[in-house]
Scaffold this motif. Structure first.
Motif, PDB file in Angstrom:
ATOM      1  N   LEU A 112       0.824  -1.214   0.000  1.00  0.00           N
ATOM      2  CA  LEU A 112       0.000   0.000   0.000  1.00  0.00           C
ATOM      3  C   LEU A 112       0.854   1.259   0.000  1.00  0.00           C
ATOM      4  O   LEU A 112       0.553   2.239  -0.686  1.00  0.00           O
ATOM      5  CB  LEU A 112      -0.931  -0.003   1.220  1.00  0.00           C
ATOM      6  N   THR A 113       1.947   1.241   0.770  1.00  0.00           N
ATOM      7  CA  THR A 113       2.820   2.410   0.835  1.00  0.00           C
ATOM      8  C   THR A 113       3.486   2.684  -0.499  1.00  0.00           C
ATOM      9  O   THR A 113       3.593   3.835  -0.942  1.00  0.00           O
ATOM     10  CB  THR A 113       3.895   2.214   1.924  1.00  0.00           C
ATOM     11  N   ILE A 124      -3.876   9.977   6.477  1.00  0.00           N
ATOM     12  CA  ILE A 124      -3.873   9.591   5.071  1.00  0.00           C
ATOM     13  C   ILE A 124      -4.912  10.445   4.363  1.00  0.00           C
ATOM     14  O   ILE A 124      -5.777  11.058   5.011  1.00  0.00           O
ATOM     15  CB  ILE A 124      -4.185   8.096   4.857  1.00  0.00           C
ATOM     16  N   SER A 125      -4.829  10.502   3.046  1.00  0.00           N
ATOM     17  CA  SER A 125      -5.803  11.268   2.266  1.00  0.00           C
ATOM     18  C   SER A 125      -7.060  10.432   2.043  1.00  0.00           C
ATOM     19  O   SER A 125      -6.972   9.198   1.982  1.00  0.00           O
ATOM     20  CB  SER A 125      -5.205  11.660   0.916  1.00  0.00           C
ATOM     21  N   GLN A 180      -8.620   9.841  -0.614  1.00  0.00           N
ATOM     22  CA  GLN A 180      -8.503   9.016  -1.819  1.00  0.00           C
ATOM     23  C   GLN A 180      -7.623   7.785  -1.595  1.00  0.00           C
ATOM     24  O   GLN A 180      -7.660   6.840  -2.391  1.00  0.00           O
ATOM     25  CB  GLN A 180      -7.969   9.832  -2.997  1.00  0.00           C
ATOM     26  N   ASP A 181      -6.828   7.788  -0.520  1.00  0.00           N
ATOM     27  CA  ASP A 181      -6.009   6.604  -0.236  1.00  0.00           C
ATOM     28  C   ASP A 181      -6.870   5.389   0.089  1.00  0.00           C
ATOM     29  O   ASP A 181      -6.428   4.251  -0.076  1.00  0.00           O
ATOM     30  CB  ASP A 181      -5.054   6.875   0.934  1.00  0.00           C
ATOM     31  N   SER A 220       0.929   1.874 -10.267  1.00  0.00           N
ATOM     32  CA  SER A 220      -0.214   1.499  -9.446  1.00  0.00           C
ATOM     33  C   SER A 220      -0.736   0.116  -9.811  1.00  0.00           C
ATOM     34  O   SER A 220      -0.908  -0.215 -10.980  1.00  0.00           O
ATOM     35  CB  SER A 220      -1.338   2.522  -9.602  1.00  0.00           C
ATOM     36  N   ASP A 265      -9.252   4.425  -1.552  1.00  0.00           N
ATOM     37  CA  ASP A 265      -9.584   3.766  -2.820  1.00  0.00           C
ATOM     38  C   ASP A 265      -8.522   2.758  -3.249  1.00  0.00           C
ATOM     39  O   ASP A 265      -8.734   1.994  -4.202  1.00  0.00           O
ATOM     40  CB  ASP A 265      -9.761   4.815  -3.925  1.00  0.00           C
ATOM     41  N   LEU A 266      -7.370   2.766  -2.568  1.00  0.00           N
ATOM     42  CA  LEU A 266      -6.307   1.820  -2.908  1.00  0.00           C
ATOM     43  C   LEU A 266      -6.631   0.408  -2.444  1.00  0.00           C
ATOM     44  O   LEU A 266      -6.003  -0.563  -2.879  1.00  0.00           O
ATOM     45  CB  LEU A 266      -4.975   2.261  -2.285  1.00  0.00           C
ATOM     46  N   GLN A 299       0.768   4.120  -2.709  1.00  0.00           N
ATOM     47  CA  GLN A 299       0.375   5.452  -2.246  1.00  0.00           C
ATOM     48  C   GLN A 299       1.416   6.510  -2.606  1.00  0.00           C
ATOM     49  O   GLN A 299       1.085   7.617  -3.035  1.00  0.00           O
ATOM     50  CB  GLN A 299       0.165   5.438  -0.730  1.00  0.00           C
ATOM     51  N   THR A 300       2.696   6.177  -2.434  1.00  0.00           N
ATOM     52  CA  THR A 300       3.773   7.134  -2.694  1.00  0.00           C
ATOM     53  C   THR A 300       4.225   7.123  -4.154  1.00  0.00           C
ATOM     54  O   THR A 300       5.159   7.834  -4.509  1.00  0.00           O
ATOM     55  CB  THR A 300       4.985   6.818  -1.797  1.00  0.00           C
ATOM     56  N   ARG A 301       3.580   6.297  -4.968  1.00  0.00           N
ATOM     57  CA  ARG A 301       3.870   6.194  -6.396  1.00  0.00           C
ATOM     58  C   ARG A 301       5.305   5.764  -6.669  1.00  0.00           C
ATOM     59  O   ARG A 301       5.903   6.141  -7.673  1.00  0.00           O
ATOM     60  CB  ARG A 301       3.578   7.511  -7.110  1.00  0.00           C
TER      61      ARG A 301
END
Length: 251
Positions: free
Chosen positions: A166-167, A204-205, A207-208, A176, A210-211, A170-172
Motif C-alpha cells: 500500500l505504501t 492519510i488522504s 482518496q487513499d 499502481s 480507494d487503494l 500510495q507514494t507512487r
C-alpha cells in the motif's frame, strides 16, 4: 592512502590466499553485500520470464480444513484460469492453498521462501521455488513481478507485506496495482480503524482509501485484477500513440 599505525602488516593478496586465517570474513558486511547481490541476480534470473503474475499473501498457520484455506485454493485456481501465475511466500497455510489452486488448474505456481529461525519448508505445490536470506530482497521480487496483490487473513508477516504494498502504491514508488483483501469479516475492523482514525485525523488522504478493495468473492478479486490490467494496457497504448503523434508533428 594509509600511514603510521594504519599501515597493515600483510597485503590483501596475502590475506586472500592464506587459508590459515579465521572465517570471520564470511560474516562481515562487505561479504554480505555480495550475498545480497547474488540473491537479486538469482531472483531476477529465475523470475524474468514469468507470465503476468499475482502475489497472494496470507497466514502460514491456516489449517487445511478451514474455510480460509478453501478460499485460498479457489482464489489460486481462478487466478490461474484467468492466465496469471500465482506467487506466494512458498510456505504452508494460505500460501500453500493458493499454490495448490494454481497447480490444480494447471497454472504456474511460484514460491518465494525466506530463511527463518524455525523450520518452514517450501510447500509441495510450488513448481518454481526460490529461498531468500533477506526479507527486503524477497519483497522486491514480490513487487517487481506482480501486477496485483491479494491478501488472505494473516498475522504480522501478512500485515507487513500488505502495508508495504500500500505504501509503495500510495507514494507512487511503483506503477499502481490493485491491492485486494479477501475476507470482509476478518479485515472489517482494520478498515473501520483506517477510516475512523487514519483518514479522519488526516494521517492519510481520503482518496487513499480507494487503494484497498475488500471482498469475499474470488471472482470479484480476479475481476479487479483483470480490470486494472486492462486499464494499464490502455494507458500505455495511449501514451505510445501520443509520443508517436508528437514525433510525427515534429517531423
Amino acid at each position: 592512502m594509509v600511514r603510521g599505525d594504519f599501515v597493515p602488516d600483510s597485503t590483501y593478496d596475502q590475506r586472500l590466499l592464506d587459508r590459515r586465517g579465521p572465517a570471520d570474513w564470511l560474516h562481515m558486511d562487505p561479504w554480505r553485500v555480495l550475498r545480497i547481490q547474488a540473491e537479486f541476480v538469482e531472483g531476477f534470473g529465475q523470475l524474468a520470464e514469468l507470465p503476468q503474475a499475482v502475489t497472494v499473501f496470507g497466514s502460514a498457520r491456516t489449517p487445511e480444513d478451514s474455510p480460509e484455506y478453501a478460499l485460498g485454493v479457489e482464489l489460486g485456481r481462478k487466478l490461474s484460469e484467468a492466465g496469471y501465475a500465482v506467487i506466494t511466500g512458498g510456505g504452508p497455510g494460505c500460501m500453500e492453498a493458493a499454490n495448490r489452486g494454481a497447480v490444480e488448474a494447471d497454472g504456474v505456481s511460484v514460491g518465494l521462501g525466506i530463511e527463518l529461525p524455525f523450520e518452514q519448508q517450501m510447500n509441495e505445490y510450488v513448481d518454481l521455488g526460490i529461498e531468500f536470506r533477506y526479507f527486503f530482497v524477497r519483497k522486491t521480487m514480490f513487487v517487481k513481478y506482480s501486477c496485483g496483490f491479494v491478501t488472505l487473513p494473516g498475522g504480522f508477516g501478512t500485515l507487513d507485506e500488505l502495508f508495504e504494498a500500500l505504501t509503495l502504491v500510495q507514494t507512487r514508488k511503483v506503477t499502481s496495482f490493485p491491492v485486494v483483501l479477501m475476507g470482509t469479516e476478518f479485515w472489517g475492523g482494520m478498515i473501520d480503524w483506517i477510516k475512523s482514525t487514519l483518514a479522519a485525523t488526516g494521517k492519510i488522504s481520503p482518496q487513499d482509501l480507494d487503494l484497498i478493495h475488500v471482498t469475499d468473492d474470488p471472482d470479484e478479486a480476479v475481476r479487479i485484477i483483470v480490470d486494472a490490467d486492462r486499464n494499464r494496457s490502455r494507458l500505455r497504448e495511449e501514451e505510445a500513440q501520443a509520443v508517436e503523434n508528437t514525433v510525427g508533428d515534429a517531423q
